[in-house]
Enzyme design. Structure first.
Site, short mmCIF file in Angstrom:
data_model
loop_
_atom_site.label_atom_id
_atom_site.label_comp_id
_atom_site.label_asym_id
_atom_site.label_seq_id
_atom_site.Cartn_x
_atom_site.Cartn_y
_atom_site.Cartn_z
CB SER A 1 -0.93 -0.06 1.21
OG SER A 1 -1.86 0.98 1.19
CG HIS B 1 -4.46 -0.92 -0.38
ND1 HIS B 1 -4.16 -0.83 0.93
CD2 HIS B 1 -5.10 -2.10 -0.54
CE1 HIS B 1 -4.60 -1.90 1.58
NE2 HIS B 1 -5.17 -2.70 0.69
CG ASP C 1 -6.14 -5.24 3.24
OD1 ASP C 1 -6.62 -6.33 3.61
OD2 ASP C 1 -6.13 -4.87 2.05
#
Lengths: 187, 280
Positions: free
Chosen positions: A12, A39, A132
């Site tokens: 991310s 992401h 996540d």
């Protein structure tokens, strides 16, 4: 020859440079499919594959639903979809609600990949600002796969790697060059 | 933890006791949604199975929750821009334009299309049909009322598709939101104008089981991000239905990352998510 069947990488915030380094280091004949679950800004759709492709010897694609997973390709989870690995070694996409504020969710991709590949999966978590991916990496470990996180000291944002290390006993904590070396040794 | 066998037992029980058949749904995401449903309902798989087979209202809720209902106004602006500049102008000369939104969910796609048609002066000639597997979703779609905060970000999509012209950056078209919907920030609602809400015909329809229930052929069928939840076999069956329900040169519009596999793909010419039915 490696016994692994796939490499899955989650990242991310702060992971773009690392991902670029990794994909630009892999040779065209890399013997495994590489699944990237990153992401991204929801409305930034185009340009990302092109930007990575310029640097990579392997072909980079955003898979369509039910696309067979093939060796030697890098698959990038499309923006605004969850990416699953289905039985039968195909991808499946989903527009289900965001998970951990994310779509694609790294956890979901890792869960399904570890279910499908079991111990023949290498899971790698890179820099990122939320957790996540932590449960996903845990699932890779529980299914007997190999788990790697980017060294938190090197991460621009270490939240994701630290959460992963809290969630499970990871096999390796590697700097970016070490991650690259490890992957190249699979060939 | 739910096993694959648990899921199979659940699917079989539902199939025996209702008209719903989830046999050919895609495995991983279906199982995940079952697991989520169990957590949300504080049930185990046996309780869920039993209650879904005995209680019709509960079954409808279950179906609502295991089918995916995420949608947004002008989702995927690129698709709408292609529709606006490449596809719809070709249909403008037709006396009627028949459109089917298959798997319309809460209906944002229908209203997006109606707004676009209105902007292009094609509203009157459009005959619009919409269907979904779930009656609650159909009600939501009919009511045309959405959470303002949740949909706030999608007003950007509206601007991109309706107000801006990607072929001429200097041109912006002034269109007030109030032309098409009312925003009430206190009640946190976006409500579609009545003339939009009255336009479409809504019917409950299950793509697994039902054929073309509208006794019409179509110029455009939307079915975006629906067949991703089906396995290959069911996907092909549904595409076959769409192929048979389209006029020659009609368009099937799938989601940006969906594709048609197998021989039925030969019925279409593809450009991105647009599948044009070939002439035979």
């Amino acid at each position: 020859m490696t016994d692994y069947k796939a490499v899955i990488i989650g990242g991310s915030a702060g992971s773009f440079q690392v991902v670029t380094k990794i994909v630009s280091s892999l040779p065209a004949n890399f013997p495994l499919p590489v699944i990237l679950c990153l992401h991204r800004l929801k409305h930034v759709r185009s340009g990302f594959v092109e930007a990575l492709s310029i640097k990579a010897a392997m072909q980079i694609v955003e898979p369509t639903d039910k696309e067979p997973i093939k060796t030697g390709k890098i698959y990038l989870a499309p923006a605004n979809y969850h990416l699953y690995v289905e039985l039968g070694n195909r991808f499946a996409l989903s527009t289900e609600d965001v998970v951990n504020h994310s779509r694609p969710s790294i956890d979901l991709s890792f869960f399904s990949a570890s279910y499908n590949y079991k111990k023949k999966l290498v899971g790698i978590i890179l820099s990122g600002a939320n957790k996540d991916g932590a449960m996903g990496l845990k699932s890779v470990k529980e299914n007997g796969g190999l788990t790697i996180v980017q060294d938190p000291n090197e991460c621009q944002v270490p939240t994701m790697t630290l959460a992963s290390m809290n969630a499970t006993q990871v096999d390796h904590v590697f700097s970016t060059p070490k991650i690259v070396d490890f992957l190249l040794n699979l060939t | 933890m739910v096993t694959d066998e648990d899921v199979q037992r659940f699917i079989t029980a539902i199939k025996m006791s209702s008209t719903y058949d989830f046999t050919d749904y895609s495995d991983r995401s279906f199982k995940r949604r079952i697991e989520k449903l169990l957590v949300d309902n504080h049930m185990d798989i046996n309780q869920l199975t039993l209650k879904s087979t005995k209680d019709k209202d509960f079954l409808e809720k279950t179906v609502r929750d295991i089918t995916v209902n995420t949608t947004e106004l002008f989702r995927d602006p690129e698709m709408w821009i292609t529709l606006k500049y490449q596809i719809l102008p070709k249909l403008k000369k037709n006396k009627s334009i028949f459109i089917w939104h298959a798997g319309c969910s809460s209906g944002q796609e229908i209203y997006s299309m109606l707004i676009l048609l209105h902007e292009l002066g094609m509203f009157e000639q459009a005959k619009v049909f919409a269907s979904d597997i779930n009656s609650e979703m159909l009600e939501t779609a009919k009511n045309g009322q959405y959470k303002y905060r949740f949909n706030l970000g999608y007003l950007d999509n509206f601007d991109k598709v309706i107000k801006e012209n990607p072929y001429n950056y200097e041109q912006t078209i002034q269109v007030d939101y109030e032309k098409y919907f009312d925003i009430d920030k206190v009640k946190d609602t976006i409500t579609m104008k009545q003339f939009l809400r009255e336009k479409a015909v809504f019917r409950k329809h299950d793509l697994v089981r039902d054929g073309n229930i509208f006794y019409s052929k179509f110029d455009i069928i939307f079915c975006r991000n629906v067949i991703i939840y089906f396995n290959n076999k069911l996907q092909n069956k549904v595409i076959e239905l769409f192929s048979n329900s389209l006029y020659r040169d009609g368009y099937l519009i799938l989601g940006a990352h969906e594709s048609i596999l197998g021989t039925v793909a030969n019925n279409f010419d593809r450009t991105k998510g647009f599948y044009k039915k070939k002439q035979f």
